[in-house]
Design an enzyme around this catalytic site. Structure first.
Site, short mmCIF file in Angstrom:
data_model
loop_
_atom_site.label_atom_id
_atom_site.label_comp_id
_atom_site.label_asym_id
_atom_site.label_seq_id
_atom_site.Cartn_x
_atom_site.Cartn_y
_atom_site.Cartn_z
N ASP A 1 -2.44 8.84 6.12
CA ASP A 1 -1.97 8.41 7.44
C ASP A 1 -2.89 8.87 8.57
O ASP A 1 -2.73 8.44 9.70
CB ASP A 1 -0.56 8.98 7.71
CG ASP A 1 0.47 8.41 6.75
OD1 ASP A 1 0.45 7.19 6.50
OD2 ASP A 1 1.31 9.19 6.25
N ASP B 1 4.05 -2.04 14.07
CA ASP B 1 4.09 -1.32 15.36
C ASP B 1 3.86 -2.21 16.57
O ASP B 1 3.83 -1.71 17.70
CB ASP B 1 3.10 -0.15 15.40
CG ASP B 1 3.46 0.99 14.46
OD1 ASP B 1 4.61 1.02 14.00
OD2 ASP B 1 2.60 1.82 14.17
#
Length: 395
Positions: A353, A159
């Site tokens: 997550d 990311d």
């Protein structure tokens, strides 16, 4: 890591591997995990398993759920990445040295997922990282000392390029934080890629996020031309076919830009494939050996992406602990694609997550009816889903 602790973890890892083989032999007549070898006999490294995953496997044995136990054990015994974050330079240096030495003894290649860049994840579910660029450079230096001359594949900061500070409203008008991000990624490339046995791969997000023309300029500014290449689909669910095609398009576009072309002209993943291939044939004539290579994450893509019911959620968070997903194809260094160096399990399957609310007030995940574990914590229910829905089957 102290030697008694290391010995304990090694015994645990060996026990998990043995449990995997024994149970799968009883159930399926063969070993659960085949050794994957490549150049010079190297194979991918299997790190110490998540202790909560071990406890789940043993609990399933005690409950008589032998097939599920074998599946969880086989999942834990499959090569996957070692995630590095939240440690001091001294701590990360010791850990990296331990991992790379352990891998070298097994003639294996470890995958190191570095996750400590300042402002990571836009301060969301996986917030954290170094406090500033100086701290990050010191941390990268420590990783480099830990690797030394041993082999390693480095998945550099998931990311970090697909989700820049400018993308999440955290930057100033001058783009100070975004410029710092690029400098941090470049520093890591220039520090780690020259190490004798290290290959560094940069972030592209996944095929459902950035177009090729959007991510390639970020890769180039992040130093991809001085790295081994890039990675895609970390912690996501896109199919191997989608990832490989996206990777080929990105590699080709990077080569086109290196030759003076404009990334905006490159075909993206939404073009008809025949049209995109015709464009590549006409504009890219660089041999694969001179192009940016890539690796993909197949840890949870066996069933492909999850699509939320239409109109059900304000923010479906389709990436966040989606239900009924499965493990994907096993990791390998033999992809059959001259541009794809490996298919890996980068995200640790079985780990949550985060707290997925899908636009609701919570605290429960409305798709599951339970409160999801924090990001990185073991998620027994999801672990079983991944094992049971694995494609190809795990056992």
């Amino acid at each position: 890591m102290r030697e008694p602790v290391r010995r304990t973890l090694r015994r645990t890892a060996t026990a998990v591997a043995a449990l995997s083989v024994v149970l799968s032999g009883l159930l399926a007549g063969g070993p659960a995990v085949a050794a994957d070898t490549a150049r010079h006999g190297a194979r991918l490294y299997t790190p110490d398993p998540n202790p909560d995953g071990v406890r789940q496997a043993l609990g399933l044995v005690r409950a008589g759920q032998y097939k599920d136990a074998a599946g969880v054990a086989a999942m834990l015994a499959t090569p996957q990445a070692v995630w590095l974050d939240g440690r001091s330079p001294d701590e990360v240096e010791r850990l990296v040295r331990d991992v790379t030495k352990d891998a070298a003894r097994d003639t294996a290649v470890p995958v190191l997922a570095l996750y400590d860049v300042p402002g990571r994840d836009c301060a969301n579910y996986s917030a954290g990282g170094a406090a500033n660029s100086a701290e990050y450079r010191a941390w990268i230096d420590a990783v480099a000392r830990g690797i030394g001359a041993r082999d390693a594949m480095v998945v550099l900061e998931p990311d970090s390029l697909a989700l820049l500070p400018a993308d999440c409203g955290q930057d100033d008008a001058e783009g100070t934080l975004t410029a710092a991000r690029y400098a941090e990624v470049n520093y890591a490339v220039d520090t780690l890629e020259p190490l004798r046995g290290t290959r560094v791969y940069l972030d592209t997000g996944h095929p459902g996020w950035h177009t090729v023309g959007s991510i390639v300029p970020r890769l180039v500014e992040g130093g991809v031309t001085r790295a081994s290449g890039f990675f895609t689909n970390v912690s996501n669910y896109y199919s191997d076919d989608a990832n490989s095609w996206y990777g080929k398009l990105i590699s080709s576009c990077v080569a086109y830009v290196e030759g003076g072309g404009d990334a905006a002209a490159c075909p993206d993943q939404y073009w008809p494939r025949a049209d995109a291939q015709a464009w590549l044939d006409a504009h890219v004539h660089v041999p694969a050996s001179r192009m940016a290579h890539f690796v993909t994450d197949s840890s949870r893509n066996g069933q492909g992406p999850w699509t939320a019911p239409a109109g059900k959620y304000g923010d479906a968070q389709e990436w966040c602990n989606p239900p009924d997903r499965g493990l994907g194809a096993r990791p390998t260094l033999r992809t059959g694609d001259p541009l794809q160096d490996a298919r890996l399990w980068i995200k640790t399957p079985g780990e949550s997550d985060g707290l997925c609310l899908r636009g609701t007030a919570g605290p429960e995940d409305p798709e599951r009816g339970t409160v999801d574990p924090d990001a990185g914590d073991w998620f027994p229910r999801q672990a079983l889903e991944l094992v049971r829905n694995a494609r190809p089957p795990l056992l």
